[in-house]
Design an enzyme around this catalytic site. Structure first.
Site, mmCIF file in Angstrom:
data_model
loop_
_atom_site.group_PDB
_atom_site.id
_atom_site.type_symbol
_atom_site.label_atom_id
_atom_site.label_comp_id
_atom_site.label_asym_id
_atom_site.label_seq_id
_atom_site.Cartn_x
_atom_site.Cartn_y
_atom_site.Cartn_z
ATOM 1 N N ASP A 77 -3.428 3.252 1.274
ATOM 2 C CA ASP A 77 -3.067 4.662 1.481
ATOM 3 C C ASP A 77 -1.604 4.890 1.111
ATOM 4 O O ASP A 77 -1.122 6.037 1.173
ATOM 5 C CB ASP A 77 -3.407 5.134 2.900
ATOM 6 N N SER A 78 -0.900 3.826 0.684
ATOM 7 C CA SER A 78 0.418 3.991 0.055
ATOM 8 C C SER A 78 0.320 4.936 -1.136
ATOM 9 O O SER A 78 1.333 5.466 -1.594
ATOM 10 C CB SER A 78 0.973 2.639 -0.391
ATOM 11 N N ASP A 110 -8.385 1.331 2.077
ATOM 12 C CA ASP A 110 -7.674 1.649 3.325
ATOM 13 C C ASP A 110 -8.341 2.829 4.026
ATOM 14 O O ASP A 110 -8.681 3.830 3.392
ATOM 15 C CB ASP A 110 -6.244 2.081 2.982
ATOM 16 N N LYS A 137 -9.747 -1.725 5.242
ATOM 17 C CA LYS A 137 -8.587 -2.169 6.021
ATOM 18 C C LYS A 137 -8.214 -1.055 6.993
ATOM 19 O O LYS A 137 -8.283 0.125 6.630
ATOM 20 C CB LYS A 137 -7.399 -2.487 5.103
ATOM 21 N N GLU A 162 -5.278 -0.080 10.299
ATOM 22 C CA GLU A 162 -4.029 -0.446 10.954
ATOM 23 C C GLU A 162 -4.193 -0.453 12.471
ATOM 24 O O GLU A 162 -4.896 0.399 13.027
ATOM 25 C CB GLU A 162 -2.928 0.570 10.588
ATOM 26 N N GLU A 164 2.696 -6.979 8.227
ATOM 27 C CA GLU A 164 3.728 -6.205 7.521
ATOM 28 C C GLU A 164 4.972 -6.055 8.391
ATOM 29 O O GLU A 164 4.878 -5.754 9.592
ATOM 30 C CB GLU A 164 3.190 -4.813 7.146
HETATM 31 O O1 KIV Z 1 -1.177 1.087 1.843
HETATM 32 C C1 KIV Z 1 -0.756 -0.003 1.398
HETATM 33 O O2 KIV Z 1 -0.425 -0.156 0.231
HETATM 34 C C2 KIV Z 1 -0.693 -1.117 2.329
HETATM 35 C C3 KIV Z 1 0.020 -2.353 1.881
HETATM 36 C C4 KIV Z 1 1.473 -2.139 1.811
HETATM 37 C C5 KIV Z 1 -0.344 -3.529 2.708
HETATM 38 O O3 KIV Z 1 -1.177 -1.024 3.412
#
Ligand code: KIV
Length: 289
Positions: free
Chosen positions: A47-48, A86, A116, A118, A185
């Site tokens: 989600d970056s 994500d 993934k 968090e 992280e």
């Molecule tokens: O969203 C993302 O790119 C991430 C990575 C930095 C692990 O969660």
């Protein structure tokens, strides 16, 4: 011959053999193909993308539909790497049912092989439900960008004894719930190394030192696409931002000078020069492969 797809079992075996795991973020099919061919084990549709693709200051505005769109593109580009999608902010925090439903969409509609999310022990029940539903889960603890406001900014976590103990407890809870890997992280390298030694599942670090089972970077950071952003934990392997500006600047100058396109780059009603390739339809997929 097609390469064997990386699975949760491949990754567990890597940890067993002490082979480091590589993960990179990808947001589109072209990057997915390049990173897959470079040998990345995992492509994370992070989600970056909310920050590096969409231009937001945080990852919070990213929607599930945004993620599905980008996951589908990445899934089309990669043949070997495992694709992890994500779960965006507030698509799983509200209830286990909501989390299961939305994770299912990332797998079914996005074409991901795993999701993934968090957070730590507070999501153990959700992780267990997802795994029981056949959805592999990668956890993510430490500096968790979706908790930007709660953390008071992007801050390294686990620096004092109580914080470190919380991270270790979170890691154990996620492993016990069935997570197959953990992103660590923004935490002290000693804490990340202790978690890595304590778990049977692989850890993948970003800003967490060398003692993890693998490493991940945001692809735009690794490539040097944004010269305004150079945190301590990023190693820049290229200066692609400067290369792009230089190439585009030369294109602009050529167009303005009337030197692009040249005769050889133009079509004509008169016959093509000998040896010229047969004309391809513009942007046909065969022409681009
Ligand atoms: O969203 C993302 O790119 C991430 C990575 C930095 C692990 O969660």
């Amino acid at each position: 011959m097609s390469a064997q797809r990386v699975t949760i079992h491949t990754l567990r075996a890597c940890k067993g053999r002490g082979e480091r795991i590589t993960m990179l973020t990808a947001y589109d099919a072209t990057f997915a193909r390049l990173l897959d061919e470079a040998g990345a084990d995992i492509l994370l549709v992070g989600d970056s993308l909310g920050m590096v693709v969409q231009g937001h200051d945080t990852t919070l505005p990213v929607t599930l539909d945004d993620m599905i769109y980008h996951c589908r593109a990445v899934a089309r580009g990669a043949r070997r790497a495992q694709i992890v999608g994500d779960m965006p902010f507030m698509t799983y925090q509200e209830s286990v049912e909501l989390g299961v439903r939305n994770a299912g969409r990332l797998i079914k509609e996005g074409g991901c092989h795993a999701i993934k999310l968090e957070g730590g022990a507070q999501h153990a029940e959700l992780v267990a439900r997802l795994v029981a539903s056949g959805i592999p889960v990668m956890g993510h603890i430490g500096l968790t960008p979706q908790s930007f406001h709660q953390m008071g900014g992007f801050r390294v976590q686990g620096k004092d004894a109580a914080g470190a103990a919380r991270l270790i407890a979170d890691a154990r809870a996620l492993e016990a719930a069935g997570a197959y890997a953990l992103v660590l992280e923004g935490m002290p390298s000693e804490v990340a190394a202790e978690i890595t030694a304590a778990l049977a599942i692989p850890t993948i670090g970003i800003g967490a030192g060398v003692g993890c089972d693998g490493q991940v970077l945001v692809i735009y950071d690794l490539l040097g696409m944004d010269d305004r952003f150079k945190p301590k934990f990023v190693r820049r392997y290229a200066d692609v931002g400067a290369t792009i500006k230089d190439a585009c600047g030369r294109f602009i100058a050529d167009v303005r000078a009337g030197s692009f396109p040249a005769q050889a780059e133009s079509f004509s009603t008169i016959s093509e020069p000998a040896g010229a390739p047969a004309a391809l339809p513009f942007y046909s997929s065969s022409g681009r492969k």
